[in-house]
Write a protein that holds these residues in place. Structure first.
Motif, PDB file in Angstrom:
ATOM      1  N   UNK A 148     -24.108 -12.866 -31.201  1.00 47.66           N
ATOM      2  CA  UNK A 148     -24.961 -12.694 -30.034  1.00 47.66           C
ATOM      3  C   UNK A 148     -25.405 -13.981 -29.387  1.00 47.66           C
ATOM      4  N   UNK A 149     -24.989 -15.129 -29.929  1.00 51.01           N
ATOM      5  CA  UNK A 149     -25.369 -16.412 -29.359  1.00 51.01           C
ATOM      6  C   UNK A 149     -24.605 -16.715 -28.082  1.00 51.01           C
ATOM      7  N   UNK A 150     -25.113 -17.662 -27.309  1.00 49.08           N
ATOM      8  CA  UNK A 150     -24.520 -17.966 -26.007  1.00 49.08           C
ATOM      9  C   UNK A 150     -23.082 -18.463 -26.143  1.00 49.08           C
ATOM     10  N   UNK A 151     -22.821 -19.383 -27.070  1.00 46.63           N
ATOM     11  CA  UNK A 151     -21.464 -19.881 -27.253  1.00 46.63           C
ATOM     12  C   UNK A 151     -20.547 -18.819 -27.846  1.00 46.63           C
ATOM     13  N   UNK A 152     -21.094 -17.968 -28.687  1.00 44.28           N
ATOM     14  CA  UNK A 152     -20.305 -16.878 -29.262  1.00 44.28           C
ATOM     15  C   UNK A 152     -19.845 -15.916 -28.179  1.00 44.28           C
ATOM     16  N   UNK A 153     -20.712 -15.605 -27.231  1.00 40.77           N
ATOM     17  CA  UNK A 153     -20.348 -14.693 -26.141  1.00 40.77           C
ATOM     18  C   UNK A 153     -19.205 -15.256 -25.303  1.00 40.77           C
ATOM     19  N   UNK A 154     -19.108 -16.581 -25.238  1.00 37.91           N
ATOM     20  CA  UNK A 154     -18.069 -17.209 -24.415  1.00 37.91           C
ATOM     21  C   UNK A 154     -16.782 -17.431 -25.208  1.00 37.91           C
ATOM     22  N   UNK A 155     -16.905 -17.998 -26.415  1.00 34.50           N
ATOM     23  CA  UNK A 155     -15.723 -18.444 -27.166  1.00 34.50           C
ATOM     24  C   UNK A 155     -15.371 -17.561 -28.358  1.00 34.50           C
ATOM     25  N   UNK A 156     -16.233 -16.663 -28.740  1.00 35.21           N
ATOM     26  CA  UNK A 156     -15.977 -15.821 -29.895  1.00 35.21           C
ATOM     27  C   UNK A 156     -16.784 -16.261 -31.106  1.00 35.21           C
ATOM     28  N   UNK A 157     -16.784 -15.399 -32.132  1.00 34.76           N
ATOM     29  CA  UNK A 157     -17.600 -15.616 -33.322  1.00 34.76           C
ATOM     30  C   UNK A 157     -16.918 -16.563 -34.300  1.00 34.76           C
ATOM     31  N   UNK A 158     -17.564 -17.680 -34.590  1.00 29.97           N
ATOM     32  CA  UNK A 158     -17.029 -18.621 -35.562  1.00 29.97           C
ATOM     33  C   UNK A 158     -17.192 -18.061 -36.972  1.00 29.97           C
ATOM     34  N   UNK A 159     -16.251 -18.380 -37.842  1.00 28.37           N
ATOM     35  CA  UNK A 159     -16.357 -18.031 -39.261  1.00 28.37           C
ATOM     36  C   UNK A 159     -16.644 -19.305 -40.038  1.00 28.37           C
ATOM     37  N   UNK A 351      -9.121 -19.085 -33.308  1.00 27.25           N
ATOM     38  CA  UNK A 351      -8.863 -20.522 -33.330  1.00 27.25           C
ATOM     39  C   UNK A 351      -9.746 -21.240 -32.319  1.00 27.25           C
ATOM     40  N   UNK A 352      -9.932 -20.659 -31.149  1.00 25.55           N
ATOM     41  CA  UNK A 352     -10.795 -21.265 -30.134  1.00 25.55           C
ATOM     42  C   UNK A 352     -12.225 -21.376 -30.653  1.00 25.55           C
ATOM     43  N   UNK A 353     -12.713 -20.303 -31.277  1.00 26.18           N
ATOM     44  CA  UNK A 353     -14.079 -20.315 -31.813  1.00 26.18           C
ATOM     45  C   UNK A 353     -14.242 -21.394 -32.877  1.00 26.18           C
ATOM     46  N   UNK A 354     -13.220 -21.560 -33.718  1.00 21.65           N
ATOM     47  CA  UNK A 354     -13.290 -22.564 -34.782  1.00 21.65           C
ATOM     48  C   UNK A 354     -13.269 -23.975 -34.196  1.00 21.65           C
ATOM     49  N   UNK A 355     -12.461 -24.193 -33.184  1.00 20.84           N
ATOM     50  CA  UNK A 355     -12.391 -25.507 -32.551  1.00 20.84           C
ATOM     51  C   UNK A 355     -13.733 -25.865 -31.916  1.00 20.84           C
ATOM     52  N   UNK A 356     -14.341 -24.905 -31.239  1.00 15.13           N
ATOM     53  CA  UNK A 356     -15.647 -25.145 -30.609  1.00 15.13           C
ATOM     54  C   UNK A 356     -16.684 -25.508 -31.662  1.00 15.13           C
ATOM     55  N   UNK A 357     -16.668 -24.803 -32.792  1.00 16.49           N
ATOM     56  CA  UNK A 357     -17.637 -25.090 -33.860  1.00 16.49           C
ATOM     57  C   UNK A 357     -17.465 -26.503 -34.388  1.00 16.49           C
ATOM     58  N   UNK A 358     -16.217 -26.935 -34.585  1.00 18.19           N
ATOM     59  CA  UNK A 358     -15.954 -28.292 -35.072  1.00 18.19           C
ATOM     60  C   UNK A 358     -16.424 -29.325 -34.060  1.00 18.19           C
ATOM     61  N   UNK A 359     -16.130 -29.105 -32.786  1.00 19.24           N
ATOM     62  CA  UNK A 359     -16.508 -30.071 -31.748  1.00 19.24           C
ATOM     63  C   UNK A 359     -18.024 -30.170 -31.607  1.00 19.24           C
ATOM     64  N   UNK A 360     -18.719 -29.042 -31.636  1.00 20.55           N
ATOM     65  CA  UNK A 360     -20.186 -29.064 -31.542  1.00 20.55           C
ATOM     66  C   UNK A 360     -20.781 -29.788 -32.743  1.00 20.55           C
TER      67      UNK A 360
END
Length: 446
Positions: A148-159, A351-360
Protein backbone atom coordinates in the motif's frame (compact mmCIF):
# COMPACT_ATOMS: atom_id res chain seq x y z
CA UNK A 1 1.19 -19.01 31.98
CA UNK A 2 0.13 -19.29 28.36
CA UNK A 3 2.69 -18.78 25.64
CA UNK A 4 2.36 -19.97 22.06
CA UNK A 5 4.95 -22.06 20.25
CA UNK A 6 5.36 -19.22 17.76
CA UNK A 7 6.23 -16.78 20.55
CA UNK A 8 8.70 -19.25 22.04
CA UNK A 9 10.32 -19.68 18.64
CA UNK A 10 10.50 -15.91 18.15
CA UNK A 11 12.20 -15.46 21.54
CA UNK A 12 14.67 -18.23 20.73
CA UNK A 13 15.32 -16.73 17.31
CA UNK A 14 15.93 -13.34 18.90
CA UNK A 15 18.57 -14.86 21.17
CA UNK A 16 20.17 -16.59 18.19
CA UNK A 17 20.33 -13.35 16.21
CA UNK A 18 21.74 -11.46 19.20
CA UNK A 19 24.41 -14.16 19.50
CA UNK A 20 25.40 -13.41 15.91
CA UNK A 21 26.84 -10.02 16.90
CA UNK A 22 29.53 -11.42 19.26
CA UNK A 23 30.09 -14.06 16.55
CA UNK A 24 30.63 -11.26 14.06
CA UNK A 25 33.10 -9.66 16.48
CA UNK A 26 35.05 -12.92 16.63
CA UNK A 27 34.90 -13.29 12.84
CA UNK A 28 36.13 -9.74 12.32
CA UNK A 29 38.61 -9.94 15.20
CA UNK A 30 40.38 -12.90 13.62
CA UNK A 31 40.64 -11.07 10.30
CA UNK A 32 42.49 -8.07 11.76
CA UNK A 33 46.07 -7.76 12.96
CA UNK A 34 46.81 -9.01 16.46
CA UNK A 35 47.14 -5.47 17.80
CA UNK A 36 43.58 -4.56 16.71
CA UNK A 37 41.63 -7.72 17.58
CA UNK A 38 40.03 -6.47 20.80
CA UNK A 39 39.08 -3.16 19.25
CA UNK A 40 37.28 -5.00 16.44
CA UNK A 41 35.37 -7.18 18.89
CA UNK A 42 34.53 -4.15 21.02
CA UNK A 43 33.03 -2.36 18.02
CA UNK A 44 30.49 -5.16 17.77
CA UNK A 45 29.81 -5.23 21.50
CA UNK A 46 29.33 -1.47 21.80
CA UNK A 47 26.91 -1.63 18.87
CA UNK A 48 24.75 -4.01 20.89
CA UNK A 49 24.87 -1.75 23.92
CA UNK A 50 24.05 1.47 22.12
CA UNK A 51 21.41 0.13 19.73
CA UNK A 52 19.71 -1.77 22.55
CA UNK A 53 19.13 1.51 24.37
CA UNK A 54 18.18 3.45 21.24
CA UNK A 55 15.69 0.75 20.25
CA UNK A 56 13.78 0.92 23.52
CA UNK A 57 13.70 4.72 23.57
CA UNK A 58 12.78 5.60 19.98
CA UNK A 59 14.19 3.09 17.47
CA UNK A 60 11.30 0.64 17.52
CA UNK A 61 8.80 3.49 17.31
CA UNK A 62 10.45 4.73 14.12
CA UNK A 63 10.01 1.37 12.39
CA UNK A 64 6.32 0.80 12.95
CA UNK A 65 2.93 2.47 13.28
CA UNK A 66 1.72 5.65 11.68
CA UNK A 67 4.47 7.19 9.61
CA UNK A 68 5.63 10.59 8.48
CA UNK A 69 5.36 10.83 4.67
CA UNK A 70 5.93 7.09 4.48
CA UNK A 71 9.57 7.62 5.47
CA UNK A 72 9.70 6.74 9.18
CA UNK A 73 7.42 6.12 12.12
CA UNK A 74 6.66 8.56 14.90
CA UNK A 75 9.67 8.37 17.29
CA UNK A 76 7.40 8.99 20.28
CA UNK A 77 4.65 6.50 19.40
CA UNK A 78 6.11 3.76 21.63
CA UNK A 79 8.77 5.77 23.46
CA UNK A 80 10.34 3.56 26.11
CA UNK A 81 7.99 0.74 25.01
CA UNK A 82 5.79 1.59 27.97
CA UNK A 83 2.57 1.03 26.06
CA UNK A 84 3.69 -2.47 25.01
CA UNK A 85 4.08 -3.77 28.56
CA UNK A 86 1.60 -6.58 29.09
CA UNK A 87 1.45 -7.46 25.37
CA UNK A 88 3.31 -10.01 23.23
CA UNK A 89 4.41 -7.16 20.97
CA UNK A 90 7.46 -6.78 23.20
CA UNK A 91 8.76 -10.05 21.74
CA UNK A 92 8.51 -8.62 18.23
CA UNK A 93 10.24 -5.44 19.39
CA UNK A 94 13.11 -7.48 20.82
CA UNK A 95 13.45 -9.54 17.66
CA UNK A 96 13.58 -6.39 15.55
CA UNK A 97 16.24 -4.89 17.83
CA UNK A 98 18.68 -7.71 17.11
CA UNK A 99 18.51 -6.93 13.39
CA UNK A 100 19.35 -3.29 13.95
CA UNK A 101 22.26 -4.27 16.20
CA UNK A 102 24.02 -6.55 13.74
CA UNK A 103 23.35 -4.27 10.76
CA UNK A 104 25.38 -1.39 12.16
CA UNK A 105 28.00 -3.77 13.57
CA UNK A 106 28.62 -5.12 10.06
CA UNK A 107 29.83 -1.69 8.93
CA UNK A 108 32.73 -1.68 11.39
CA UNK A 109 34.72 -4.22 9.38
CA UNK A 110 35.42 -1.66 6.66
CA UNK A 111 37.36 0.63 9.02
CA UNK A 112 39.32 -1.93 11.00
CA UNK A 113 42.69 -1.03 12.54
CA UNK A 114 42.35 2.75 12.23
CA UNK A 115 39.11 4.17 13.66
CA UNK A 116 38.65 6.03 16.93
CA UNK A 117 36.43 4.03 19.24
CA UNK A 118 34.73 7.19 20.51
CA UNK A 119 33.93 8.29 16.96
CA UNK A 120 32.40 4.88 16.25
CA UNK A 121 30.30 5.16 19.42
CA UNK A 122 28.94 8.47 18.13
CA UNK A 123 28.31 7.09 14.64
CA UNK A 124 26.29 4.07 15.76
CA UNK A 125 23.19 5.73 17.30
CA UNK A 126 23.00 8.43 14.62
CA UNK A 127 23.26 5.95 11.74
CA UNK A 128 20.67 3.62 13.21
CA UNK A 129 18.29 6.54 13.70
CA UNK A 130 18.84 8.28 10.37
CA UNK A 131 19.42 5.33 8.04
CA UNK A 132 18.38 1.97 9.45
CA UNK A 133 15.09 2.89 11.08
CA UNK A 134 13.69 4.71 8.01
CA UNK A 135 14.69 1.81 5.74
CA UNK A 136 13.12 -0.76 8.05
CA UNK A 137 9.95 1.32 8.17
CA UNK A 138 9.78 1.87 4.42
CA UNK A 139 10.12 -1.84 3.59
CA UNK A 140 8.71 -3.65 6.64
CA UNK A 141 6.77 -1.16 8.74
CA UNK A 142 4.14 0.33 6.43
CA UNK A 143 6.17 2.93 4.55
CA UNK A 144 6.84 3.73 0.90
CA UNK A 145 7.86 0.21 -0.15
CA UNK A 146 5.49 -1.74 2.09
CA UNK A 147 2.08 -3.02 1.00
CA UNK A 148 0.00 0.00 0.00
CA UNK A 149 3.00 2.33 0.00
CA UNK A 150 3.47 5.02 -2.63
CA UNK A 151 6.45 3.35 -4.34
CA UNK A 152 4.75 -0.04 -4.15
CA UNK A 153 1.70 1.31 -5.98
CA UNK A 154 3.99 2.48 -8.80
CA UNK A 155 6.68 -0.22 -9.06
CA UNK A 156 5.19 -3.23 -7.29
CA UNK A 157 5.75 -4.98 -3.97
CA UNK A 158 9.37 -5.60 -3.06
CA UNK A 159 10.30 -8.92 -1.43
CA UNK A 160 12.83 -8.62 1.40
CA UNK A 161 11.91 -11.32 3.87
CA UNK A 162 14.86 -11.02 6.28
CA UNK A 163 16.83 -7.99 5.16
CA UNK A 164 18.70 -8.19 1.88
CA UNK A 165 18.18 -4.48 1.33
CA UNK A 166 17.46 -3.30 4.87
CA UNK A 167 20.43 -5.11 6.44
CA UNK A 168 22.96 -6.18 3.82
CA UNK A 169 22.84 -3.57 1.05
CA UNK A 170 22.49 -0.73 3.56
CA UNK A 171 25.46 -1.85 5.67
CA UNK A 172 27.58 -2.61 2.59
CA UNK A 173 26.88 0.82 1.13
CA UNK A 174 27.68 2.51 4.45
CA UNK A 175 30.89 0.49 4.72
CA UNK A 176 32.05 1.72 1.33
CA UNK A 177 31.34 5.37 2.10
CA UNK A 178 32.91 5.20 5.55
CA UNK A 179 36.03 3.48 4.19
CA UNK A 180 36.46 6.37 1.76
CA UNK A 181 35.99 8.95 4.52
CA UNK A 182 38.43 7.35 6.96
CA UNK A 183 40.98 6.51 4.29
CA UNK A 184 43.36 3.64 3.73
CA UNK A 185 45.41 1.92 6.37
CA UNK A 186 49.12 2.68 6.26
CA UNK A 187 50.67 -0.03 4.13
CA UNK A 188 47.40 -1.03 2.48
CA UNK A 189 48.01 -3.61 -0.29
CA UNK A 190 51.75 -3.53 0.53
CA UNK A 191 52.28 -4.61 4.14
CA UNK A 192 52.01 -8.42 4.53
CA UNK A 193 51.24 -7.92 8.23
CA UNK A 194 47.71 -6.86 7.25
CA UNK A 195 46.81 -10.50 6.81
CA UNK A 196 44.37 -12.14 9.29
CA UNK A 197 46.14 -12.98 12.52
CA UNK A 198 43.85 -15.79 13.79
CA UNK A 199 42.09 -17.98 11.23
CA UNK A 200 40.50 -20.29 13.85
CA UNK A 201 38.70 -17.22 15.26
CA UNK A 202 37.37 -16.55 11.77
CA UNK A 203 36.09 -20.11 11.38
CA UNK A 204 34.43 -20.11 14.81
CA UNK A 205 32.86 -16.73 14.12
CA UNK A 206 31.53 -17.94 10.77
CA UNK A 207 30.08 -21.02 12.46
CA UNK A 208 28.28 -18.84 15.02
CA UNK A 209 26.94 -16.65 12.23
CA UNK A 210 25.64 -19.68 10.31
CA UNK A 211 23.96 -21.01 13.46
CA UNK A 212 22.37 -17.67 14.28
CA UNK A 213 21.23 -17.12 10.71
CA UNK A 214 18.62 -19.87 11.07
CA UNK A 215 16.95 -17.60 13.61
CA UNK A 216 17.71 -14.52 11.51
CA UNK A 217 15.88 -15.95 8.50
CA UNK A 218 13.44 -18.26 10.23
CA UNK A 219 12.27 -16.15 13.15
CA UNK A 220 9.42 -14.59 11.20
CA UNK A 221 8.14 -17.88 9.77
CA UNK A 222 4.38 -18.21 10.25
CA UNK A 223 3.79 -21.84 9.22
CA UNK A 224 5.67 -25.12 9.49
CA UNK A 225 5.86 -25.33 5.69
CA UNK A 226 7.41 -21.88 5.44
CA UNK A 227 9.81 -22.61 8.30
CA UNK A 228 10.96 -25.82 6.58
CA UNK A 229 11.62 -24.01 3.30
CA UNK A 230 13.58 -21.29 5.11
CA UNK A 231 15.63 -23.84 7.04
CA UNK A 232 16.64 -25.83 3.98
CA UNK A 233 17.44 -22.71 1.97
CA UNK A 234 19.56 -21.34 4.84
CA UNK A 235 21.45 -24.63 4.80
CA UNK A 236 22.04 -25.13 1.09
CA UNK A 237 22.82 -21.60 -0.11
CA UNK A 238 25.88 -21.00 2.12
CA UNK A 239 26.98 -24.59 1.54
CA UNK A 240 26.96 -24.07 -2.22
CA UNK A 241 28.52 -20.62 -1.90
CA UNK A 242 31.40 -22.02 0.13
CA UNK A 243 32.12 -24.62 -2.54
CA UNK A 244 31.98 -22.18 -5.45
CA UNK A 245 34.18 -19.66 -3.58
CA UNK A 246 36.80 -22.35 -2.97
CA UNK A 247 36.75 -23.47 -6.60
CA UNK A 248 37.22 -19.91 -7.87
CA UNK A 249 39.92 -19.32 -5.26
CA UNK A 250 41.75 -22.45 -6.36
CA UNK A 251 41.59 -21.42 -10.02
CA UNK A 252 42.60 -17.80 -9.42
CA UNK A 253 45.16 -18.15 -6.63
CA UNK A 254 46.18 -21.79 -6.58
CA UNK A 255 44.87 -22.74 -3.12
CA UNK A 256 41.50 -23.11 -1.39
CA UNK A 257 41.81 -21.38 1.99
CA UNK A 258 40.07 -21.48 5.35
CA UNK A 259 39.36 -17.77 5.07
CA UNK A 260 37.77 -18.44 1.68
CA UNK A 261 35.57 -21.17 3.13
CA UNK A 262 34.36 -18.89 5.92
CA UNK A 263 33.82 -15.97 3.56
CA UNK A 264 31.91 -18.18 1.13
CA UNK A 265 29.56 -19.28 3.88
CA UNK A 266 28.86 -15.67 4.83
CA UNK A 267 28.33 -14.68 1.19
CA UNK A 268 25.76 -17.45 0.81
CA UNK A 269 23.98 -16.45 4.01
CA UNK A 270 23.80 -12.86 2.84
CA UNK A 271 22.45 -13.87 -0.58
CA UNK A 272 19.64 -16.04 0.80
CA UNK A 273 18.53 -13.46 3.37
CA UNK A 274 15.97 -11.59 1.23
CA UNK A 275 14.66 -14.66 -0.57
CA UNK A 276 14.77 -17.46 2.01
CA UNK A 277 10.96 -17.88 2.09
CA UNK A 278 10.32 -17.21 -1.58
CA UNK A 279 12.52 -19.50 -3.68
CA UNK A 280 12.84 -23.26 -4.09
CA UNK A 281 15.76 -25.23 -2.61
CA UNK A 282 17.13 -25.90 -6.11
CA UNK A 283 17.05 -22.19 -6.89
CA UNK A 284 18.69 -21.50 -3.52
CA UNK A 285 21.50 -23.90 -4.40
CA UNK A 286 22.08 -22.10 -7.72
CA UNK A 287 21.95 -18.75 -5.96
CA UNK A 288 24.67 -19.91 -3.58
CA UNK A 289 26.91 -21.03 -6.44
CA UNK A 290 26.56 -17.64 -8.13
CA UNK A 291 27.00 -15.59 -4.94
CA UNK A 292 30.08 -17.49 -3.74
CA UNK A 293 31.87 -17.27 -7.08
CA UNK A 294 30.95 -13.62 -7.66
CA UNK A 295 31.92 -12.42 -4.19
CA UNK A 296 35.27 -14.22 -4.43
CA UNK A 297 35.98 -11.87 -7.33
CA UNK A 298 34.30 -8.82 -5.76
CA UNK A 299 36.58 -8.78 -2.71
CA UNK A 300 39.61 -8.09 -4.91
CA UNK A 301 38.05 -4.99 -6.48
CA UNK A 302 39.24 -2.90 -3.54
CA UNK A 303 42.81 -3.34 -4.77
CA UNK A 304 41.87 -2.41 -8.33
CA UNK A 305 39.95 0.72 -7.34
CA UNK A 306 42.08 1.64 -4.34
CA UNK A 307 39.59 1.76 -1.45
CA UNK A 308 40.46 0.02 1.79
CA UNK A 309 37.48 -2.14 2.71
CA UNK A 310 39.54 -3.81 5.41
CA UNK A 311 37.46 -6.93 6.08
CA UNK A 312 35.57 -7.21 2.78
CA UNK A 313 32.24 -5.84 3.96
CA UNK A 314 31.58 -4.28 0.56
CA UNK A 315 32.65 -7.30 -1.45
CA UNK A 316 30.63 -9.79 0.59
CA UNK A 317 27.69 -7.98 2.16
CA UNK A 318 26.99 -5.40 -0.53
CA UNK A 319 27.84 -7.79 -3.37
CA UNK A 320 25.86 -10.77 -2.14
CA UNK A 321 23.09 -8.51 -0.81
CA UNK A 322 22.51 -7.02 -4.25
CA UNK A 323 22.72 -10.45 -5.93
CA UNK A 324 20.24 -11.97 -3.47
CA UNK A 325 17.80 -9.07 -3.66
CA UNK A 326 17.78 -8.83 -7.46
CA UNK A 327 17.64 -12.61 -7.89
CA UNK A 328 14.04 -12.55 -6.73
CA UNK A 329 13.14 -10.84 -9.97
CA UNK A 330 14.14 -14.08 -11.71
CA UNK A 331 13.55 -16.98 -9.29
CA UNK A 332 10.79 -15.88 -6.89
CA UNK A 333 8.11 -18.54 -6.61
CA UNK A 334 4.58 -17.61 -7.72
CA UNK A 335 2.04 -17.19 -4.94
CA UNK A 336 -1.10 -19.24 -5.64
CA UNK A 337 -0.05 -19.36 -9.28
CA UNK A 338 0.21 -15.57 -9.56
CA UNK A 339 3.32 -13.43 -10.05
CA UNK A 340 6.78 -14.84 -9.45
CA UNK A 341 10.07 -14.13 -11.16
CA UNK A 342 10.88 -14.07 -14.85
CA UNK A 343 11.86 -17.75 -14.89
CA UNK A 344 8.36 -18.62 -13.66
CA UNK A 345 6.64 -16.46 -16.25
CA UNK A 346 5.85 -13.70 -13.81
CA UNK A 347 6.96 -10.85 -16.03
CA UNK A 348 9.36 -8.02 -15.19
CA UNK A 349 7.30 -6.45 -12.39
CA UNK A 350 9.09 -8.22 -9.53
CA UNK A 351 12.52 -7.41 -10.94
CA UNK A 352 11.57 -3.74 -11.24
CA UNK A 353 10.40 -3.66 -7.62
CA UNK A 354 13.66 -5.26 -6.47
CA UNK A 355 15.78 -2.82 -8.46
CA UNK A 356 13.91 0.15 -6.98
CA UNK A 357 14.44 -1.21 -3.45
CA UNK A 358 18.19 -1.58 -4.05
CA UNK A 359 18.50 1.92 -5.52
CA UNK A 360 16.53 3.55 -2.69
CA UNK A 361 18.64 1.70 -0.13
CA UNK A 362 21.91 2.75 -1.76
CA UNK A 363 20.75 6.36 -2.01
CA UNK A 364 19.55 6.63 1.60
CA UNK A 365 22.43 4.72 3.16
CA UNK A 366 25.05 6.36 0.98
CA UNK A 367 23.92 9.93 1.57
CA UNK A 368 23.14 9.36 5.23
CA UNK A 369 26.53 7.78 5.91
CA UNK A 370 28.30 10.51 3.97
CA UNK A 371 26.74 13.28 6.04
CA UNK A 372 27.18 11.51 9.38
CA UNK A 373 30.69 10.27 8.65
CA UNK A 374 31.96 13.61 7.32
CA UNK A 375 30.47 15.52 10.25
CA UNK A 376 32.21 13.26 12.76
CA UNK A 377 35.46 13.25 10.79
CA UNK A 378 35.54 17.05 10.60
CA UNK A 379 34.75 17.56 14.30
CA UNK A 380 36.13 14.94 16.66
CA UNK A 381 37.95 13.01 13.93
CA UNK A 382 37.19 9.45 12.83
CA UNK A 383 40.75 8.22 12.43
CA UNK A 384 43.50 7.62 14.94
CA UNK A 385 46.93 9.16 14.44
CA UNK A 386 49.64 7.42 12.49
CA UNK A 387 51.53 6.69 15.71
CA UNK A 388 48.45 5.12 17.32
CA UNK A 389 47.70 3.04 14.23
CA UNK A 390 51.23 1.62 14.17
CA UNK A 391 51.18 1.06 17.93
CA UNK A 392 47.81 -0.66 17.66
CA UNK A 393 44.28 0.47 18.45
CA UNK A 394 43.89 -2.13 21.18
CA UNK A 395 46.47 -0.33 23.28
CA UNK A 396 45.76 3.24 22.25
CA UNK A 397 41.96 3.02 22.39
CA UNK A 398 41.39 0.51 25.20
CA UNK A 399 44.68 0.15 27.12
CA UNK A 400 44.46 -3.59 26.55
CA UNK A 401 46.06 -6.26 24.44
CA UNK A 402 44.51 -9.45 23.12
CA UNK A 403 47.84 -11.22 23.56
CA UNK A 404 50.75 -10.87 25.96
CA UNK A 405 53.91 -10.24 23.97
CA UNK A 406 56.16 -9.99 27.00
CA UNK A 407 57.24 -6.38 26.48
CA UNK A 408 56.02 -5.18 29.88
CA UNK A 409 53.67 -6.50 32.57
CA UNK A 410 50.06 -6.66 31.33
CA UNK A 411 48.07 -3.54 32.08
CA UNK A 412 51.08 -1.18 32.22
CA UNK A 413 49.74 0.75 29.27
CA UNK A 414 51.69 3.99 29.63
CA UNK A 415 55.08 2.31 29.82
CA UNK A 416 54.26 0.03 26.91
CA UNK A 417 52.98 2.88 24.78
CA UNK A 418 56.08 4.94 25.55
CA UNK A 419 58.33 2.06 24.54
CA UNK A 420 56.49 1.51 21.26
CA UNK A 421 56.36 5.22 20.50
CA UNK A 422 60.12 5.43 20.91
CA UNK A 423 60.50 2.60 18.41
CA UNK A 424 58.30 4.43 15.91
CA UNK A 425 60.18 7.72 16.24
CA UNK A 426 63.66 6.22 16.32
CA UNK A 427 65.71 7.00 13.25
CA UNK A 428 67.29 3.95 11.61
CA UNK A 429 71.03 3.80 11.92
CA UNK A 430 72.95 4.20 8.62
CA UNK A 431 73.69 0.90 6.95
CA UNK A 432 77.38 0.01 6.57
CA UNK A 433 78.87 0.37 3.10
CA UNK A 434 79.81 -2.66 1.09
CA UNK A 435 78.18 -5.72 -0.41
CA UNK A 436 77.37 -7.18 3.02
CA UNK A 437 75.11 -4.29 3.99
CA UNK A 438 71.44 -5.07 4.56
CA UNK A 439 68.25 -3.09 4.96
CA UNK A 440 67.07 -2.11 8.42
CA UNK A 441 63.83 -3.75 9.43
CA UNK A 442 61.05 -1.80 11.08
CA UNK A 443 60.06 -2.85 14.58
CA UNK A 444 56.61 -4.41 14.67
CA UNK A 445 54.15 -5.07 17.45
CA UNK A 446 51.88 -7.54 15.68
Amino acid sequence: MEISAQNVWLMLSSAMVLFMTPGLGLFYGGMTRAKAALNMIMMSFISAGIVGVVWVLWGYSMTTGDGILGLFGNPFAHFGLQDLVGTPDLIKAGFAATFAIITVALISGAIADRAKFGAWAVFVPIWVTVVYCPLAYMIWGGGLMSAGGALTDIFGQVIDFAGGAVVEVSSGTAAFVLALIVGKRHGFAKDPNHRPHNVPFIMIGAAILWFGWFGFNGGAATTAAQAGLIWINTLVTPAAAMLSWLVVEKVRHGHPTSLGAASGVVAGLVAITPSCANISPLAALCLGLVAGAACCVFVDLKYKFGFDDSLDVVGVHFGAGVIGTLSLGFIALPVDGVGGGLLYGGGPQQLIAQIVAVLVTILLSGLGTLVIGRAIHKTIGFRVTHEHEVTGVDLTQHAESAYEFGLTPHGHFRQQQAHLSSLIKRKPEPAPAGPASGSAKEDSFA
